[in-house]
Every structure is written in structure tokens, then in C-alpha cells.
Design an enzyme around this catalytic site. Structure first.
Site, PDB file in Angstrom:
ATOM      1  N   TYR A 133      -2.718  -7.810   2.090  1.00 24.59           N
ATOM      2  CA  TYR A 133      -2.466  -9.248   2.039  1.00 24.59           C
ATOM      3  C   TYR A 133      -1.365  -9.531   1.015  1.00 24.59           C
ATOM      4  O   TYR A 133      -1.573 -10.150  -0.016  1.00 24.59           O
ATOM      5  CB  TYR A 133      -3.773  -9.964   1.677  1.00 24.59           C
ATOM      6  CG  TYR A 133      -3.703 -11.466   1.642  1.00 24.59           C
ATOM      7  CD1 TYR A 133      -2.966 -12.181   2.573  1.00 24.59           C
ATOM      8  CD2 TYR A 133      -4.400 -12.174   0.668  1.00 24.59           C
ATOM      9  CE1 TYR A 133      -2.914 -13.563   2.530  1.00 24.59           C
ATOM     10  CE2 TYR A 133      -4.363 -13.555   0.610  1.00 24.59           C
ATOM     11  CZ  TYR A 133      -3.612 -14.246   1.546  1.00 24.59           C
ATOM     12  OH  TYR A 133      -3.561 -15.617   1.498  1.00 24.59           O
ATOM     13  N   LEU A 168      -2.467   6.767 -11.927  1.00 24.00           N
ATOM     14  CA  LEU A 168      -1.926   5.455 -11.537  1.00 24.00           C
ATOM     15  C   LEU A 168      -3.021   4.413 -11.632  1.00 24.00           C
ATOM     16  O   LEU A 168      -4.162   4.651 -11.221  1.00 24.00           O
ATOM     17  CB  LEU A 168      -1.376   5.509 -10.116  1.00 24.00           C
ATOM     18  CG  LEU A 168      -0.846   4.185  -9.533  1.00 24.00           C
ATOM     19  CD1 LEU A 168       0.423   4.425  -8.723  1.00 24.00           C
ATOM     20  CD2 LEU A 168      -1.892   3.498  -8.640  1.00 24.00           C
ATOM     21  N   GLY A 172      -5.242  -5.550  -9.597  1.00 22.73           N
ATOM     22  CA  GLY A 172      -5.391  -6.413  -8.436  1.00 22.73           C
ATOM     23  C   GLY A 172      -5.230  -5.597  -7.172  1.00 22.73           C
ATOM     24  O   GLY A 172      -4.311  -5.807  -6.392  1.00 22.73           O
ATOM     25  N   CYS A 173      -6.141  -4.650  -6.961  1.00 25.64           N
ATOM     26  CA  CYS A 173      -5.925  -3.593  -5.958  1.00 25.64           C
ATOM     27  C   CYS A 173      -6.205  -4.008  -4.528  1.00 25.64           C
ATOM     28  O   CYS A 173      -6.003  -3.217  -3.596  1.00 25.64           O
ATOM     29  CB  CYS A 173      -6.774  -2.372  -6.307  1.00 25.64           C
ATOM     30  SG  CYS A 173      -8.559  -2.670  -6.245  1.00 25.64           S
ATOM     31  N   SER A 196     -12.478  -9.527  -7.171  1.00 25.25           N
ATOM     32  CA  SER A 196     -13.110  -9.937  -5.924  1.00 25.25           C
ATOM     33  C   SER A 196     -14.271  -9.002  -5.595  1.00 25.25           C
ATOM     34  O   SER A 196     -14.078  -7.798  -5.413  1.00 25.25           O
ATOM     35  CB  SER A 196     -12.089  -9.917  -4.781  1.00 25.25           C
ATOM     36  OG  SER A 196     -12.743  -9.949  -3.521  1.00 25.25           O
ATOM     37  N   CYS A 356       4.247 -21.800   3.391  1.00 25.48           N
ATOM     38  CA  CYS A 356       4.764 -20.693   2.574  1.00 25.48           C
ATOM     39  C   CYS A 356       5.949 -20.022   3.253  1.00 25.48           C
ATOM     40  O   CYS A 356       6.942 -19.683   2.594  1.00 25.48           O
ATOM     41  CB  CYS A 356       3.663 -19.682   2.311  1.00 25.48           C
ATOM     42  SG  CYS A 356       2.455 -20.227   1.089  1.00 25.48           S
TER      43      CYS A 356
END
Length: 398
Positions: A133, A168, A172-173, A196, A356
Site C-alpha cells: 500500500y 535491515l 512501518g513495515c 497496526s 490523491c
């Protein structure tokens, strides 16, 4: 009869292209020359005081509630409004930004969950199979959305010049596509953090399903709580959520999380000439607490964090195309979305996706990848950018 003079002034100021407006009493007014790109139908009076206070919020809510109907190309209509300097979308006398918002750890978690915890099933309806997303990366006109999302993930990892066995962190994966690609294709030990619950559960289950325990880790945790350091840090579509007052802290935390001479790839929505700042409607209904900075803001914070810039790549047209495909996908599941979430919810998301796309098309906002180094720029990178594109080809970026 209600005087419609102010309404007509607003429409005249906001649209340079030809449009038709049909008022609640049946009066029809045409603006501009030529065939209209869209017809705006006002089914009832929209209070002027509300328009003057928060134009985008007022019109957005009116569209969600069916008080305003748009016939024609909604994306182009919004794009034209962005193109007009006197538009209510461009900080004219018809608009006003909303106040600052708290971005404590608890508030950030609530903001993120309000958007991403709608449910994985909702996003599965119209995202591609990668469940990505964020802006895709279209190398060829033949690329599908899924192709372009794989391109984006590999393009990011290739920019880092990551080597087998390194570590790594992805801040916000999301649903983990970058994490799993880093582990399986680049042999990195990959760690992700998200606020989330839905995304955390999804990634946790996938780690077990694919037998990647020990190579991929995910935590339901705020990025400010992290203490370990990593060879590389990525963050895709994240800094838009931290708030204006926390951008400096965000980049300083990226610096703290990197090993010496480590590299970071920070990807997010950014204004070129000015930040889009805060939009009242999007802040209330889509991204509570969101803020879109401009490039100068981000670079200033990068410098203050003692990070150095290796590369800046704008991807505006890529995000416009991504959003247009999402919109087409979303329209295909209209009945399903309305059945499950209601028509008001469907209209809200349809407006969001098309508005957007219009904002990117107009150049009002951009999406930029910042390649950063902790320590002197390029210390662990090849001398020229050519390594990125050689690696892209080798890794399957088309």
C-alpha cells in the site's frame, strides 16, 4: 430565494477548465469554454460558514453524504481545482488548515490503527497480491501493478547496496513484502515494526508459514522504542504519519538506529515547492494526524540528524499511476465494498483515491526516495549510481 453569489464566486475561482454546476433549485451555470469535464450537482444548500471555515472538509463530507454529486471525471475535476491558484484547495481565502495534533506514542498508535486496521480483507479487495500500500515503480508501460510493486521493493533494496548477512530494519513495515524480499532474495536478517495489529498478525503468521523464524522478525512497537542498531534502515510511506512536530525526532531516530556508515532509504510523500501540510478532510477521515512536509523541511531535519544525502529520486508520476490503478480496482469491487461497509464509506474512499491521484498529477505533492548515509556520504556505496540500475536488472526489475 437564497443568494448564490458566493457559491458562484467559489466555483469561478476554483476551476479554470470548463465545468457545469447544477444548483439545488435547478439553476444550471457553465464555467469556462468548451465541453465540461464534469458536472457538479448540489442537491441541497451547503452552509457558507462551513465552506469558509474548512472548504475541503465541507465539500468532502457533502460528497460522502450524497449532498453533492459529480458526473464525469472526478480526478480531473480535483486536478483542475489544484491548478487554480485561487482554489479552495490551494490555501486561498476559502480554506484554512486545521490545528496541530498530538503525536504521542499512544496517539500515533491510535491514528495508524484507525486507517490500517479497517481490516486486511478490505485492502485485499483492491491491492495486488503483494499487499503493498505505497507507490509502485513502473519501469515499463507493460508493467502490471504487481510487477511495479516488486520493482519498487527491489529498487529500494538495490539502492542500499546491502550485502548478504547484513541486518535491515523496516520502520512501518506494512504487510511485510519488503521484509520477506530482503530475507529471501538478499539474504538479510530483516526486522519490521508496525503499530497496526492487523499488519502485525499478518506478518507474524506469514513468518511461521514460510519457516523464516530467525531471519524475519516483526514487532508491534513504536519506532521510538527501538534500541538496537542495523546496517540498513528502510521506511516507506511512514514519515507522513509522524506529524510536523516529530519529523526532526524521526530522522534522528533513523540515525540512532543505523550502524556507522550504514545506509537508509526513506520513501514518502513530499511537497516540491511547499508542503501540502494538513488537509482537514483527509485528516478527519483518512489519515488522522498526518502531515506532508516539503523537501526543504526534510533535508533540514536530515542535516540536523547528522545524516548525509546520497541520492534523491522523485517518483510523482509513479504514484499517480499507482493511484489510478487502485481506483480502477476499487471501482470493480464497488458493490462488495458498499455491501460490507456502506455507501458513505465507499464514496469516502473513492474520493480519497481520486483526489490523491489528482494531487500528484497537478504536482501539488510528490513522492521522494531519500538515500541517506550515517557518516560521510557514499562511504559503503559504489562511486556512481550505475550500481543501482545494474542491480535492478540483475534482481528482475524490468
Amino acid at each position: 430565494m437564497l443568494d448564490k453569489t458566493i457559491y458562484k464566486q467559489i466555483f469561478k475561482a476554483s476551476f479554470d477548465a470548463p465545468i457545469d454546476v447544477e444548483f439545488w433549485d435547478g439553476e444550471k451555470v457553465s464555467y469556462g469554454q468548451g465541453d465540461p469535464i464534469a458536472t457538479i450537482i448540489l442537491h441541497e444548500v451547503i452552509p457558507i460558514k462551513d465552506i469558509m471555515a474548512h472548504a475541503s472538509l465541507t465539500f468532502g463530507e457533502a460528497y460522502m453524504d450524497g449532498k453533492i454529486e459529480i458526473k464525469g471525471n472526478l480526478q480531473q475535476l480535483v486536478k483542475v481545482a489544484y491548478d487554480s491558484k485561487e482554489s479552495f484547495l490551494n490555501g486561498s481565502k476559502f480554506s484554512k488548515l486545521i490545528p496541530k495534533h498530538s503525536h504521542s506514542e499512544n496517539k500515533s498508535k491510535a491514528d495508524v490503527q484507525s486507517h490500517y486496521d479497517i481490516g486486511n480483507d478490505f485492502y485485499k479487495m483492491w491491492l495486488d497480491s503483494t499487499m503493498t500500500y505505497s507507490c509502485a515503480y513502473f519501469v515499463s508501460e507493460k508493467d502490471t501493478l504487481e510487477d511495479a510493486q516488486w520493482n519498487k521493493v527491489r529498487h529500494i533494496l538495490n539502492k542500499l547496496h546491502a550485502q548478504s548477512g547484513e541486518t535491515l530494519l523496516d520502520i512501518g513495515c506494512g504487510w511485510g513484502t519488503l521484509l520477506f524480499t530482503a530475507a529471501k532474495e538478499y539474504n538479510l536478517e530483516a526486522t519490521g515494526v508496525t503499530l497496526s495489529q492487523q499488519q502485525y498478525d499478518f506478518v507474524s503468521n506469514k513468518i511461521k508459514e514460510e519457516g523464516l523464524e530467525g531471519r524475519v522478525h516483526v514487532y508491534l512497537e513504536d519506532y521510538r522504542e527501538l534500541k538496537d542498531t542495523y546496517d540498513h534502515v528502510t521506511s516507506v510511506g511512514m514519515f507522513e504519519h509522524v506529524g510536523k512536530e516529530n519529523l526532526g525526532e524521526y530522522f534522528k531516530q533513523v540515525d540512532h538506529l543505523l550502524t556507522e556508515n550504514g545506509t537508509a532509504l526513506i520513501h514518502g510523500i513530499t511537497g516540491q515547492h511547499k508542503g501540502a501540510g494538513v488537509d482537514a478532510w483527509i485528516n478527519k477521515y483518512i489519515f488522522p494526524g498526518g502531515y506532508i512536509p516539503n523537501i526543504a523541511e526534510n533535508v533540514g531535519h536530515i542535516i540536523d540528524a547528522s545524516l548525509q544525502v546520497d541520492d534523491i529520486e522523485p517518483l510523482r508520476r509513479h504514484y499517480q499511476k499507482t493511484l489510478e490503478i487502485w481506483t480502477a480496482n476499487f471501482h470493480k469491487v464497488e458493490e462488495e465494498v458498499i455491501s460490507k461497509y456502506g455507501e458513505r464509506f465507499y464514496r469516502m474512499w473513492d474520493l480519497y483515491l481520486q483526489a490523491c491521484a489528482a494531487s500528484f498529477e497537478s504536482g501539488n505533492i510528490d513522492v521522494v526516495q531519500y538515500l541517506l548515509t550515517k557518516g560521510p556520504s557514499g562511504t559503503n556505496l559504489p562511486m556512481t549510481r550505475s550500481y543501482i540500475y545494474h542491480a535492478d536488472v540483475a534482481s528482475g526489475v524490468k
